[in-house]
Design an enzyme around this catalytic site. Structure first.
Site, PDB file in Angstrom:
ATOM      1  N   GLY A 238      -2.352  49.838 -12.689  1.00  0.00           N
ATOM      2  CA  GLY A 238      -2.415  50.910 -11.699  1.00  0.00           C
ATOM      3  C   GLY A 238      -3.820  51.464 -11.540  1.00  0.00           C
ATOM      4  O   GLY A 238      -4.201  51.881 -10.469  1.00  0.00           O
ATOM      5  N   ARG A 622     -10.943  55.196 -34.415  1.00  0.00           N
ATOM      6  CA  ARG A 622     -10.304  54.017 -34.999  1.00  0.00           C
ATOM      7  C   ARG A 622      -9.716  53.114 -33.930  1.00  0.00           C
ATOM      8  O   ARG A 622      -9.107  53.574 -32.977  1.00  0.00           O
ATOM      9  CB  ARG A 622      -9.191  54.447 -35.952  1.00  0.00           C
ATOM     10  CG  ARG A 622      -8.228  53.325 -36.264  1.00  0.00           C
ATOM     11  CD  ARG A 622      -7.538  53.479 -37.577  1.00  0.00           C
ATOM     12  NE  ARG A 622      -8.481  53.249 -38.666  1.00  0.00           N
ATOM     13  CZ  ARG A 622      -8.128  53.194 -39.945  1.00  0.00           C
ATOM     14  NH1 ARG A 622      -6.880  53.366 -40.285  1.00  0.00           N
ATOM     15  NH2 ARG A 622      -9.030  52.996 -40.865  1.00  0.00           N
ATOM     16  N   ASN A 625      -5.553  48.365 -32.355  1.00  0.00           N
ATOM     17  CA  ASN A 625      -5.237  46.947 -32.208  1.00  0.00           C
ATOM     18  C   ASN A 625      -6.494  46.236 -31.735  1.00  0.00           C
ATOM     19  O   ASN A 625      -6.956  46.426 -30.611  1.00  0.00           O
ATOM     20  CB  ASN A 625      -4.097  46.761 -31.201  1.00  0.00           C
ATOM     21  CG  ASN A 625      -3.649  45.309 -31.085  1.00  0.00           C
ATOM     22  OD1 ASN A 625      -4.470  44.403 -30.934  1.00  0.00           O
ATOM     23  ND2 ASN A 625      -2.350  45.092 -31.161  1.00  0.00           N
ATOM     24  N   THR A 628      -5.989  44.146 -28.296  1.00  0.00           N
ATOM     25  CA  THR A 628      -5.786  44.869 -27.036  1.00  0.00           C
ATOM     26  C   THR A 628      -6.962  45.810 -26.759  1.00  0.00           C
ATOM     27  O   THR A 628      -7.309  46.041 -25.605  1.00  0.00           O
ATOM     28  CB  THR A 628      -4.465  45.651 -27.049  1.00  0.00           C
ATOM     29  OG1 THR A 628      -4.450  46.542 -28.167  1.00  0.00           O
ATOM     30  CG2 THR A 628      -3.273  44.717 -27.133  1.00  0.00           C
ATOM     31  N   GLN A 632      -9.308  45.806 -23.465  1.00  0.00           N
ATOM     32  CA  GLN A 632      -9.537  46.948 -22.581  1.00  0.00           C
ATOM     33  C   GLN A 632     -11.003  47.064 -22.202  1.00  0.00           C
ATOM     34  O   GLN A 632     -11.344  47.324 -21.056  1.00  0.00           O
ATOM     35  CB  GLN A 632      -9.080  48.253 -23.256  1.00  0.00           C
ATOM     36  CG  GLN A 632      -7.582  48.467 -23.207  1.00  0.00           C
ATOM     37  CD  GLN A 632      -7.084  48.594 -21.793  1.00  0.00           C
ATOM     38  OE1 GLN A 632      -7.439  49.511 -21.078  1.00  0.00           O
ATOM     39  NE2 GLN A 632      -6.284  47.637 -21.366  1.00  0.00           N
ATOM     40  N   GLY A 696      -8.782  56.567 -27.983  1.00  0.00           N
ATOM     41  CA  GLY A 696      -8.386  55.987 -26.687  1.00  0.00           C
ATOM     42  C   GLY A 696      -9.528  55.208 -26.070  1.00  0.00           C
ATOM     43  O   GLY A 696     -10.698  55.555 -26.214  1.00  0.00           O
ATOM     44  N   GLU A 699     -10.797  53.775 -20.526  1.00  0.00           N
ATOM     45  CA  GLU A 699     -11.706  54.080 -19.429  1.00  0.00           C
ATOM     46  C   GLU A 699     -13.189  53.970 -19.763  1.00  0.00           C
ATOM     47  O   GLU A 699     -14.008  53.673 -18.903  1.00  0.00           O
ATOM     48  CB  GLU A 699     -11.394  55.489 -18.909  1.00  0.00           C
ATOM     49  CG  GLU A 699     -10.122  55.466 -18.090  1.00  0.00           C
ATOM     50  CD  GLU A 699      -9.540  56.819 -17.828  1.00  0.00           C
ATOM     51  OE1 GLU A 699      -9.151  57.488 -18.804  1.00  0.00           O
ATOM     52  OE2 GLU A 699      -9.447  57.205 -16.664  1.00  0.00           O
TER      53      GLU A 699
HETATM   54 MO1  MOS Z   1      -6.468  56.456 -15.359  1.00  0.00          MO
HETATM   55  S1  MOS Z   1      -7.627  56.866 -13.728  1.00  0.00           S
HETATM   56  O1  MOS Z   1      -6.441  57.925 -16.094  1.00  0.00           O
HETATM   57  O2  MOS Z   1      -5.061  55.763 -14.899  1.00  0.00           O
END
Ligand code: MOS
Length: 741
Positions: A238, A622, A625, A628, A632, A696, A699
């Site tokens: 998305g 940390r 995985n 993955t 990203q 995370g 982004e």
């Molecule tokens: Mo993202 S722009 O926080 O799906």
């Protein structure tokens, strides 16, 4: 927990949903075909501003299979929802579908045909006759500023006195940067399949936030959220376009209720350029000043972004500028201007992606101006604490990230003179930029059951948009319980599960894992109560005497009983735990950091530019995985190359209609454009942030990358391209430019 040798946390566990996706078992929103399904197809405005003066459905009505045709004078009255992120019911357009005859952008729904098949609905939609009274459309940012001026945005910041510090400084830079509209192009198109049953709504929606969608729809249909279930078990990504609810989902649910049968609607690819959001166009003015030692003394970042006439969307381009560099005098401001386009929305690293293109280009220009190596200039100026919040960073390894990436890349071999690194016909350019993203964590609920058959089951109403959330949830359950991954079932993407976060803002991992771990521990507590009960395997023992080991409980004497045997012995089907965990505190500034190094190759003979090599070192706390997470960053780097070299939605400046609204003409990187990508994950747990120390990773990789490309292009060609994308015409000497930035 996490210090055990060979911890499942950090391991490169393959995606547990991989087999379902590869075999086609994974069902996406439009894969749901309930009995008696009817199909919707939109009629979309062909003007960008004005109104529908006449809408004739007579001919369309006679087409085969047509069930009904909805439009502004034939559509149920719905209710408004406050367009508020905080209330969790965000709708990315404050008007309801078919509210009146006004048209605010090209590609706006003006009618919805429902028929017995997709083909019949589409054929009939083409027979709906619409005539318009068109007004002059406002087609782009410059036209918007001229016609409408600007409106104050949010996220502004001011400290010290940037203007006087600039005026008295040794070296100054004043430059304006522009970024175009970019359109999210996930493989899976937006789609909704909805049906009603005795007043209860079920909707399979391509959604990055089932809870938010449920809450929005509850407001819009004025029914309790408990009567709505939103499903999104699989999403074909998305990039932000599926975070909030769009008109098509509302229209589909409303049509289904009117017709009392299931309705499915897929948004055509061309309308994904109009009705489901985009990254807005920006114009950003950067003014920087340094003292005699090359230290920043003044920094101003003023941005304007386009928004629609139906909502105000602020692209917070200065969000990173506030805190990345040490600077006592700093101003960040955001303004919007209205244009005849659909409402923009978050696109991967909203604010930071266009913002860091401008900031990290300007920093490079300043390094040049003061004659300091761009890496050294950044090392000299990186902030040691968050001066915008007056807080320490919880964990910040940007210096190490920059140095490690520089070393891996071979930055020391860079000859600083422009165009000086030649290889055959090609000129090699080296460029770099910092990257940065806020670490966010929200409140979250979760449930974990350890079952009598030796399996475990975890559920949370968050989603996996392809990032690996299913897998890391299984890793957390396995980490706490010792149950192997292949005996753990994870259920996400259903709003009837315990409330979880949107898959956005790079916060799903940091938000979901603590709740899952806490729920798993609560399930283990229940297991211990069963085990120590009167008929239990450890009857009479105290729970405190039992430890979790190898998928069971063990006492000090070494007696070990599996979870399955404990539950079977007591005739318990499962031991269950629920948990609620809170969002982030404000003791620290929580951010992720990193640096990108890029090699471009420019062949002036045939005007060919390519990105040959990227090294990125990323500090996201940390890594949960290894596989993955790396994926990203690699994907984000590719997206950043798209931003740097290719992506732009072009609008006809005469009528504000997008002209390259398809996969053929909206250019994104393909395999032939892929460089070597080398990702270094620093892996320093940020335990102030959450128990896993994970911040995370979705982004940050896209931030800064376009600037690193632009800086490398400057090194190769001597041309400072301040307007994305860096298309070849901008590098040719004898091509007239449409606009000089
Ligand atoms: Mo993202 S722009 O926080 O799906």
């Amino acid at each position: 927990m996490s210090d055990k040798p060979q911890s499942i946390i950090g391991a490169g566990v393959p995606r547990i949903d991989g087999p379902d996706k590869l075999s086609g078992r994974a069902n996406y929103a439009a894969d749901n075909l309930p009995p008696n399904l009817a199909y919707g197809y939109g009629v979309f405005s062909t003007i960008a501003s004005g109104k529908v003066s006449q809408l004739s459905v007579d001919e369309a009505r006679k087409m085969p299979g047509v069930i009904d045709i909805f439009h502004h004078s034939h559509f149920p009255s719905l209710y408004r929802t406050p367009s508020s992120f905080a209330q969790g019911n965000k709708v990315e357009e404050t008007r309801l579908p078919f509210e009146d005859e006004r048209v605010y952008y090209d590609g706006q729904f003006v009618a919805l045909v429902v028929a017995d098949t997709f083909e019949n609905a589409r054929a009939a939609a083409r027979r709906v006759k619409v005539t318009y009274a068109a007004d002059k459309a406002v087609a782009n940012l410059d036209q918007g500023v001229e016609a409408n001026g600007t409106q104050a945005g949010s996220g502004n910041h001011d400290r010290g006195d940037a203007a006087s510090a600039f005026d008295g400084a040794a070296t100054t830079i004043d430059a304006t940067y522009r970024t175009p509209v970019e359109t999210h192009n996930p493989m899976e198109m937006h789609a909704s399949t909805a049906w009603w049953d005795n007043g209860d709504l079920t909707i399979f929606d391509a959604s990055q936030g089932v809870v938010v969608a449920r809450n929005a729809l509850a407001k819009i249909f004025a029914i309790p959220p408990e009567r709505i279930t939103v499903h999104a078990p699989y999403i074909g990504s998305g990039f932000g376009s599926k975070l909030w609810t769009w008109p098509h989902a509302i229209a589909t649910a409303a049509a289904s209720r009117e017709l009392d049968r299931p309705v499915q609607l897929v948004v055509p690819r061309q309308q994904m350029f109009t009705t489901t959001g985009h990254r807005p166009e920006t114009r950003q003015r950067l003014r920087l000043a340094t003292d005699d030692n090359g230290r920043l003394v003044s920094l101003r970042h003023e941005s304007i972004n386009t928004t629609s006439y139906t909502d105000q969307y602020v692209e917070t381009c200065g969000s990173v500028t506030k805190s990345l560099y040490r600077c006592p005098n700093l101003t960040v401001s955001h303004e919007t201007t209205q244009v005849n386009r659909g409402t923009p929305t978050s696109m991967r690293a909203p604010g930071a992606a266009p913002g860091l293109f401008a900031l990290e280009s300007a920093i490079d220009e300043m390094a040049d101006a003061v004659g300091i190596d761009p890496v050294q200039f950044r090392l000299d100026n990186y902030a040691e604490r968050d001066e915008s919040k007056d807080l320490p960073f919880s964990s910040n390894h940007i210096v190490e990230a920059t140095k490690r990436a520089a070393e891996r890349f071979g930055w020391a071999d860079r000859k600083p003179e422009v165009g000086s690194m030649k290889e055959g016909r090609e000129i090699v350019g080296y460029g770099m930029a910092a990257c940065n993203w806020e670490a966010l964590k929200m409140a979250c609920d979760a449930r974990v059951s350890i079952r009598a058959d030796g399996t475990a089951f975890a559920s949370c109403a968050t989603q996996d948009i392809g990032t690996g959330t299913y897998t890391i949830v299984a890793q957390a359950v396995s980490d706490v319980t010792g149950i192997p991954i292949d005996r753990i079932t994870v259920k996400l993407g259903d709003s009837s599960y315990p409330d979880g976060p949107v898959s956005g803002g790079s916060w799903a991992t940091a938000t979901t894992l603590p709740a899952i771990a806490e729920a798993a521990r609560n399930a283990l507590d229940e297991m211990k109560r069963y085990a120590t009960g009167s008929n239990g395997a450890f009857a009479g023992a105290s729970s405190d005497d039992l430890e979790v080991a190898d998928g069971g409980l063990r006492n000090a004497d070494g007696k070990q009983v599996s979870f399955a045997d404990i539950l079977q012995a007591g005739r318990y089907g499962s031991a269950d735990g629920e948990a609620h965990t809170e969002g982030a505190d404000s003791k620290y500034s929580y951010r992720s950091f990193g640096a990108h190094f890029v090699e471009v190759r420019w062949d002036p003979g045939i005007s060919r530019l390519r990105v040959a090599r990227v090294v990125s070192a990323i500090d996201v706390g940390r890594v949960i995985n290894e596989t993955t997470a790396r994926n990203q960053v690699e994907g984000a780097v590719v997206m950043g190359i798209g931003m740097g070299l290719f992506e732009a939605t072009e609008y006809d400046e005469r009528n504000a209609r997008p002209v390259n609204n398809d996969y053929a003409e909206y250019v994104v990187p393909v395999h032939a454009d892929q460089p070597e990508i080398d990702v270094i994950l620093l892996d320093y747990p940020d335990l102030a942030f959450n128990e896993y120390g994970a911040r995370g990773i979705g982004e940050i990789g896209v931030t800064g990358l376009a600037a690193a490309v632009a800086n490398a292009v400057h090194h190769a060609t001597g041309k400072r391209i301040r307007e994305l994308p860096i298309t070849l015409d901008k590098l040719m000497d004898d091509v007239p430019q449409a606009r000089s930035a």
